[in-house]
Write an enzyme that holds these catalytic residues in place. Structure first.
Site, PDB file in Angstrom:
ATOM      1  N   ARG A 129      -1.504 -45.529  12.537  1.00  0.00           N
ATOM      2  CA  ARG A 129      -0.646 -46.298  13.452  1.00  0.00           C
ATOM      3  C   ARG A 129      -1.506 -47.366  14.119  1.00  0.00           C
ATOM      4  NH1 ARG A 129       2.615 -42.154  17.292  1.00  0.00           N
ATOM      5  NH2 ARG A 129       2.217 -43.804  18.784  1.00  0.00           N
TER       6      ARG A 129
ATOM      7  N   ARG B 232       8.530 -42.711  31.340  1.00  0.00           N
ATOM      8  CA  ARG B 232       7.114 -43.074  31.312  1.00  0.00           C
ATOM      9  C   ARG B 232       6.656 -43.590  32.676  1.00  0.00           C
ATOM     10  NH1 ARG B 232       5.854 -42.646  25.735  1.00  0.00           N
ATOM     11  NH2 ARG B 232       3.968 -43.777  25.208  1.00  0.00           N
TER      12      ARG B 232
ATOM     13  N   LYS C 109       3.276 -33.823  22.204  1.00  0.00           N
ATOM     14  CA  LYS C 109       4.687 -33.801  22.611  1.00  0.00           C
ATOM     15  C   LYS C 109       5.612 -33.896  21.395  1.00  0.00           C
ATOM     16  CE  LYS C 109       4.541 -37.492  25.239  1.00  0.00           C
ATOM     17  NZ  LYS C 109       3.151 -37.919  24.990  1.00  0.00           N
TER      18      LYS C 109
ATOM     19  N   ARG D 190      -4.059 -46.859  26.269  1.00  0.00           N
ATOM     20  CA  ARG D 190      -2.828 -46.079  26.457  1.00  0.00           C
ATOM     21  C   ARG D 190      -3.080 -44.902  27.407  1.00  0.00           C
ATOM     22  NH1 ARG D 190      -1.021 -44.504  20.670  1.00  0.00           N
ATOM     23  NH2 ARG D 190       0.863 -43.742  21.681  1.00  0.00           N
TER      24      ARG D 190
HETATM   25  P1  AMP Z   1       4.728 -42.892  21.875  1.00  0.00           P
HETATM   26  O1  AMP Z   1       4.995 -42.639  20.441  1.00  0.00           O
HETATM   27  O2  AMP Z   1       5.624 -42.125  22.809  1.00  0.00           O
HETATM   28  O3  AMP Z   1       3.281 -42.733  22.231  1.00  0.00           O
HETATM   29  O4  AMP Z   1       5.089 -44.437  22.132  1.00  0.00           O
HETATM   30  C1  AMP Z   1       4.440 -45.480  21.444  1.00  0.00           C
HETATM   31  C2  AMP Z   1       4.602 -46.781  22.208  1.00  0.00           C
HETATM   32  O5  AMP Z   1       5.996 -47.095  22.349  1.00  0.00           O
HETATM   33  C3  AMP Z   1       4.077 -46.756  23.646  1.00  0.00           C
HETATM   34  O6  AMP Z   1       2.686 -47.020  23.728  1.00  0.00           O
HETATM   35  C4  AMP Z   1       4.910 -47.867  24.282  1.00  0.00           C
HETATM   36  O7  AMP Z   1       4.459 -49.152  23.896  1.00  0.00           O
HETATM   37  C5  AMP Z   1       6.268 -47.661  23.636  1.00  0.00           C
HETATM   38  N1  AMP Z   1       7.102 -46.695  24.397  1.00  0.00           N
HETATM   39  C6  AMP Z   1       7.524 -45.467  23.979  1.00  0.00           C
HETATM   40  N2  AMP Z   1       8.271 -44.868  24.928  1.00  0.00           N
HETATM   41  C7  AMP Z   1       8.309 -45.722  25.969  1.00  0.00           C
HETATM   42  C8  AMP Z   1       8.902 -45.681  27.265  1.00  0.00           C
HETATM   43  N3  AMP Z   1       9.612 -44.611  27.686  1.00  0.00           N
HETATM   44  N4  AMP Z   1       8.717 -46.749  28.094  1.00  0.00           N
HETATM   45  C9  AMP Z   1       8.013 -47.824  27.695  1.00  0.00           C
HETATM   46  N5  AMP Z   1       7.423 -47.932  26.505  1.00  0.00           N
HETATM   47  C10 AMP Z   1       7.558 -46.897  25.630  1.00  0.00           C
END
Ligand code: AMP
Length: 214
Positions: A153, A86, A13, A164
């Site tokens: 990360r 999410r 994404k 996740r």
């Molecule tokens: P991502 O980079 O989108 O995979 O996000 C990394 C982490 O940030 C996720 O595993 C969540 O802990 C947090 N996070 C990102 N976007 C959201 C969201 N829309 N709602 C809740 N937690 C989020």
């Protein structure tokens, strides 16, 4: 145009969103990037969010919605949402926030990649802290001179990745049904292909339904 990119963590994404943002001339709103930036800067938000992120859990909705409202101030002509919404509650909130602005979601694109491939993609992912560039040890190997400074990360470790993915299946995937029932144009693309092929298909789908750039 307001567009949502759905897909498991590691489906691409971020990469596709950045390319689309450039192509369509609208910003990408990536809640994960905003949170990681807050963690790096050591802000109060970053401190609150970090423990959820490291555990592979979702950060509470109120925190996320505040970030999205702020980001939308800079996105008057639309946005590409990456990593948000999410869950169904976030999707309902997004609908109301956009309604207040006289907008609605124009399309949802789900980027699909099998779970085992995702695990391989994410555990091999490394970031260059100096340039922010993201590499993959197998698929996009870093040049020798940056290799030693690359970092992983915290949430890309295998156990956390598996958790996740589980959170994605139980909490985020129901959004596909949510948007289908809401009548929002919904497209699924096979994300297990080269970056430019996936991008080409997304653009084609959008062009067929909305003139790109409008
Ligand atoms: P991502 O980079 O989108 O995979 O996000 C990394 C982490 O940030 C996720 O595993 C969540 O802990 C947090 N996070 C990102 N976007 C959201 C969201 N829309 N709602 C809740 N937690 C989020």
């Amino acid at each position: 145009m307001d567009l949502i990119l759905l897909g498991a963590p590691g489906a691409g994404k971020g990469t596709q969103g950045a390319l689309l943002a450039e192509r369509l001339g609208i910003p990408k709103i990536a809640t994960g990037d905003i949170l990681r930036d807050a963690v790096r800067r050591g802000t109060e938000l970053g401190r609150q969010a970090k423990r959820y992120m490291d555990a592979g859990e979702l950060v509470p909705d109120e925190v996320i919605l505040g970030l999205v409202r702020d980001a939308l101030r800079e996105a008057e002509r639309g946005a590409i949402f990456d990593g948000f919404p999410r869950n169904v509650s976030q999707a309902e909130s997004l609908r109301s926030i956009l309604e207040e602005l006289g907008r609605r979601i124009d399309a949802v694109v789900s980027i699909d990649v099998p779970s085992e491939k995702i695990v391989r993609r994410m555990t091999g992912r490394r970031t260059d802290p100096e340039t922010g560039l993201v590499y993959h040890l197998e698929h996009n190997p870093p040049p020798a001179e940056v290799r030693d400074r690359l970092v992983q990360r915290d949430d890309d470790r295998e156990e956390t990745v598996r958790h996740r993915l589980e959170v994605y299946r139980t909490t985020t995937e129901p959004l596909v049904a949510f948007y289908r029932e809401s009548g929002v144009p919904l497209y699924a693309v096979d994300g297990d292909r080269a970056i430019d092929q996936v991008q080409g298909e997304i653009l084609e789908l959008l062009e067929r339904n909305t003139p790109v750039g409008s």
